[in-house]
Design a protein around this motif. Structure first.
Motif, PDB file in Angstrom:
ATOM      1  N   ILE A 117     -16.933   9.579 -22.515  1.00 57.45           N
ATOM      2  CA  ILE A 117     -16.390   8.423 -21.656  1.00 57.45           C
ATOM      3  C   ILE A 117     -15.424   8.746 -20.495  1.00 57.45           C
ATOM      4  N   THR A 118     -14.255   9.282 -21.147  1.00 56.64           N
ATOM      5  CA  THR A 118     -13.131   9.257 -20.364  1.00 56.64           C
ATOM      6  C   THR A 118     -13.302  10.542 -19.179  1.00 56.64           C
ATOM      7  N   THR A 119     -14.048  11.419 -19.439  1.00 58.85           N
ATOM      8  CA  THR A 119     -14.307  12.388 -18.294  1.00 58.85           C
ATOM      9  C   THR A 119     -15.261  11.805 -17.155  1.00 58.85           C
ATOM     10  N   VAL A 120     -16.252  10.856 -17.475  1.00 60.13           N
ATOM     11  CA  VAL A 120     -16.745  10.093 -16.548  1.00 60.13           C
ATOM     12  C   VAL A 120     -15.968   9.123 -15.698  1.00 60.13           C
ATOM     13  N   LEU A 121     -14.908   8.648 -16.451  1.00 62.96           N
ATOM     14  CA  LEU A 121     -14.036   7.411 -15.839  1.00 62.96           C
ATOM     15  C   LEU A 121     -13.047   8.339 -14.928  1.00 62.96           C
ATOM     16  N   SER A 122     -12.617   9.617 -15.107  1.00 69.42           N
ATOM     17  CA  SER A 122     -11.904  10.215 -14.510  1.00 69.42           C
ATOM     18  C   SER A 122     -12.268  10.719 -13.104  1.00 69.42           C
ATOM     19  N   ALA A 123     -13.499  10.424 -12.818  1.00 73.42           N
ATOM     20  CA  ALA A 123     -14.197  10.720 -11.473  1.00 73.42           C
ATOM     21  C   ALA A 123     -13.850   9.549 -10.622  1.00 73.42           C
ATOM     22  N   TYR A 124     -13.114   8.444 -10.939  1.00 71.61           N
ATOM     23  CA  TYR A 124     -12.741   7.448 -10.244  1.00 71.61           C
ATOM     24  C   TYR A 124     -11.272   7.338 -10.180  1.00 71.61           C
ATOM     25  N   ARG A 125     -10.512   8.161 -10.803  1.00 71.94           N
ATOM     26  CA  ARG A 125      -9.019   8.219 -10.756  1.00 71.94           C
ATOM     27  C   ARG A 125      -8.544   8.592  -9.289  1.00 71.94           C
ATOM     28  N   GLY A 126      -7.754   7.860  -9.096  1.00 76.26           N
ATOM     29  CA  GLY A 126      -6.923   8.016  -7.891  1.00 76.26           C
ATOM     30  C   GLY A 126      -7.461   7.663  -6.469  1.00 76.26           C
ATOM     31  N   PHE A 127      -8.627   7.231  -6.186  1.00 77.01           N
ATOM     32  CA  PHE A 127      -9.036   6.828  -5.048  1.00 77.01           C
ATOM     33  C   PHE A 127     -10.053   5.518  -5.267  1.00 77.01           C
ATOM     34  N   PHE A 128     -10.564   5.344  -6.278  1.00 74.85           N
ATOM     35  CA  PHE A 128     -11.686   4.036  -6.243  1.00 74.85           C
ATOM     36  C   PHE A 128     -11.245   2.884  -5.649  1.00 74.85           C
ATOM     37  N   GLY A 129     -11.801   2.520  -4.430  1.00 75.77           N
ATOM     38  CA  GLY A 129     -11.508   1.209  -3.848  1.00 75.77           C
ATOM     39  C   GLY A 129     -10.289   1.281  -3.002  1.00 75.77           C
ATOM     40  N   ASN A 130      -9.646   2.314  -2.724  1.00 74.99           N
ATOM     41  CA  ASN A 130      -8.400   2.248  -2.159  1.00 74.99           C
ATOM     42  C   ASN A 130      -8.676   2.374  -0.778  1.00 74.99           C
ATOM     43  N   LYS A 131      -9.518   3.253  -0.136  1.00 77.01           N
ATOM     44  CA  LYS A 131      -9.550   3.718   1.162  1.00 77.01           C
ATOM     45  C   LYS A 131      -8.596   4.075   1.756  1.00 77.01           C
ATOM     46  N   HIS A 132      -7.690   4.800   1.506  1.00 80.28           N
ATOM     47  CA  HIS A 132      -6.405   5.123   1.912  1.00 80.28           C
ATOM     48  C   HIS A 132      -6.582   5.701   3.424  1.00 80.28           C
ATOM     49  N   PHE A 133      -7.409   6.351   3.539  1.00 81.45           N
ATOM     50  CA  PHE A 133      -7.660   7.133   4.974  1.00 81.45           C
ATOM     51  C   PHE A 133      -8.089   6.273   6.001  1.00 81.45           C
ATOM     52  N   SER A 134      -9.119   5.389   5.578  1.00 82.73           N
ATOM     53  CA  SER A 134      -9.680   4.348   6.400  1.00 82.73           C
ATOM     54  C   SER A 134      -8.770   3.409   6.753  1.00 82.73           C
ATOM     55  N   LYS A 135      -7.751   2.899   5.845  1.00 83.99           N
ATOM     56  CA  LYS A 135      -6.651   1.917   6.167  1.00 83.99           C
ATOM     57  C   LYS A 135      -5.791   2.509   7.123  1.00 83.99           C
ATOM     58  N   ALA A 136      -5.426   3.759   7.120  1.00 79.38           N
ATOM     59  CA  ALA A 136      -4.384   4.532   7.703  1.00 79.38           C
ATOM     60  C   ALA A 136      -5.016   4.549   9.284  1.00 79.38           C
ATOM     61  N   ASN A 137      -6.307   4.807   9.385  1.00 82.08           N
ATOM     62  CA  ASN A 137      -6.974   4.729  10.777  1.00 82.08           C
ATOM     63  C   ASN A 137      -7.112   3.360  11.554  1.00 82.08           C
ATOM     64  N   ASP A 138      -7.424   2.221  10.563  1.00 83.73           N
ATOM     65  CA  ASP A 138      -7.488   1.060  10.951  1.00 83.73           C
ATOM     66  C   ASP A 138      -6.068   0.547  11.800  1.00 83.73           C
ATOM     67  N   TYR A 139      -4.882   0.838  10.706  1.00 84.52           N
ATOM     68  CA  TYR A 139      -3.651   0.593  11.357  1.00 84.52           C
ATOM     69  C   TYR A 139      -3.325   1.317  12.776  1.00 84.52           C
ATOM     70  N   LEU A 140      -3.633   2.676  12.824  1.00 82.37           N
ATOM     71  CA  LEU A 140      -3.365   3.273  13.874  1.00 82.37           C
ATOM     72  C   LEU A 140      -4.205   2.683  15.125  1.00 82.37           C
ATOM     73  N   ILE A 141      -5.562   2.529  15.007  1.00 85.07           N
ATOM     74  CA  ILE A 141      -6.532   1.894  15.948  1.00 85.07           C
ATOM     75  C   ILE A 141      -5.779   0.539  16.415  1.00 85.07           C
ATOM     76  N   ALA A 142      -5.071  -0.358  15.386  1.00 84.95           N
ATOM     77  CA  ALA A 142      -4.483  -1.706  15.753  1.00 84.95           C
ATOM     78  C   ALA A 142      -3.481  -1.569  16.455  1.00 84.95           C
ATOM     79  N   THR A 143      -2.643  -0.701  16.232  1.00 90.59           N
ATOM     80  CA  THR A 143      -1.522  -0.420  17.011  1.00 90.59           C
ATOM     81  C   THR A 143      -1.575   0.459  18.315  1.00 90.59           C
ATOM     82  N   GLY A 144      -2.738   0.771  18.689  1.00 89.55           N
ATOM     83  CA  GLY A 144      -3.052   1.382  20.045  1.00 89.55           C
ATOM     84  C   GLY A 144      -2.737   2.868  19.763  1.00 89.55           C
ATOM     85  N   GLN A 145      -2.896   3.486  18.496  1.00 86.04           N
ATOM     86  CA  GLN A 145      -2.510   4.921  18.613  1.00 86.04           C
ATOM     87  C   GLN A 145      -3.909   5.411  18.257  1.00 86.04           C
TER      88      GLN A 145
END
Length: 188
Positions: free
Chosen positions: A155-183
């Motif tokens: 159970i824990t090994t399957v759940l570990s596939a989600y660890r660290g990124f699930f639902g956060n979308k760090h990279f796309s949020k960073a790009n959205d911010y850069l686009i919104a600020t004209g960068q």
């Protein structure tokens, strides 16, 4: 520190000293709690609370068995779950950031299947070899505990596939911010 001598479990809990004050003493503040957590880690601080309670419930011998079973569980868990999560997180996040959601889902699905297979194998081996592991550790009493916790590895090994990124979308949020600020967005 703690030890198990084969018949009973002993635990000596040191009372921490933060800023010259006894951590278990009067006037203990949230700031000092934060300093303790930063210095020793949250699991160590939490164990100060649950260890005496668990020891009182299980007794010395039962708590010693619990500690040995958890040592085996955590060792197998570390082998099966640690190390690949950052790679999975990076691949899925990068694919999401460039807008390739199908490939991101596919990468996540592949990692879940991989972890399921690894977890099932480890769980099966834990059950099959629980007596051998217990005997190697010098306590045949822990065999049932090892076999009982074995499915948790899967159970824990399957759940570990989600660890660290699930639902956060760090990279796309960073790009959205850069686009919104004209960068210029980053090509991850």
């Amino acid at each position: 520190y703690s030890f198990y001598d084969g018949t009973s479990y002993s635990s000596n809990i040191q009372i921490c000293n933060v800023n010259g004050r006894n951590a278990m003493g009067k006037g203990y503040s949230m700031k000092e709690t934060q300093q303790l957590i930063e210095k020793y880690g949250s699991s160590k601080v939490i164990s100060v609370v649950y260890t005496p309670v668990l020891n009182a419930i299980l007794g010395s011998e039962g708590y010693g068995i619990y500690v040995q079973v958890m040592d085996v569980f955590l060792f197998i868990y570390a082998i099966t779950s640690v190390g690949v999560q950052p790679a999975v997180a990076k691949v899925v996040s990068e694919l999401s950031a460039i807008g390739n959601e199908d490939a991101a889902r596919n990468a996540l699905n592949i990692s879940r299947v991989f972890y399921l297979l690894v977890g099932a194998l480890a769980s099966t081996l834990m059950i099959v070899f629980s007596d051998s592991i217990a005997n190697k550790m010098g306590s045949s009493q822990i065999s049932a505990g090892i076999a009982t916790l074995a499915p948790c590895i899967m159970i824990t090994t399957v759940l570990s596939a989600y660890r660290g990124f699930f639902g956060n979308k760090h990279f796309s949020k960073a790009n959205d911010y850069l686009i919104a600020t004209g960068q210029t967005p980053i090509e991850w």
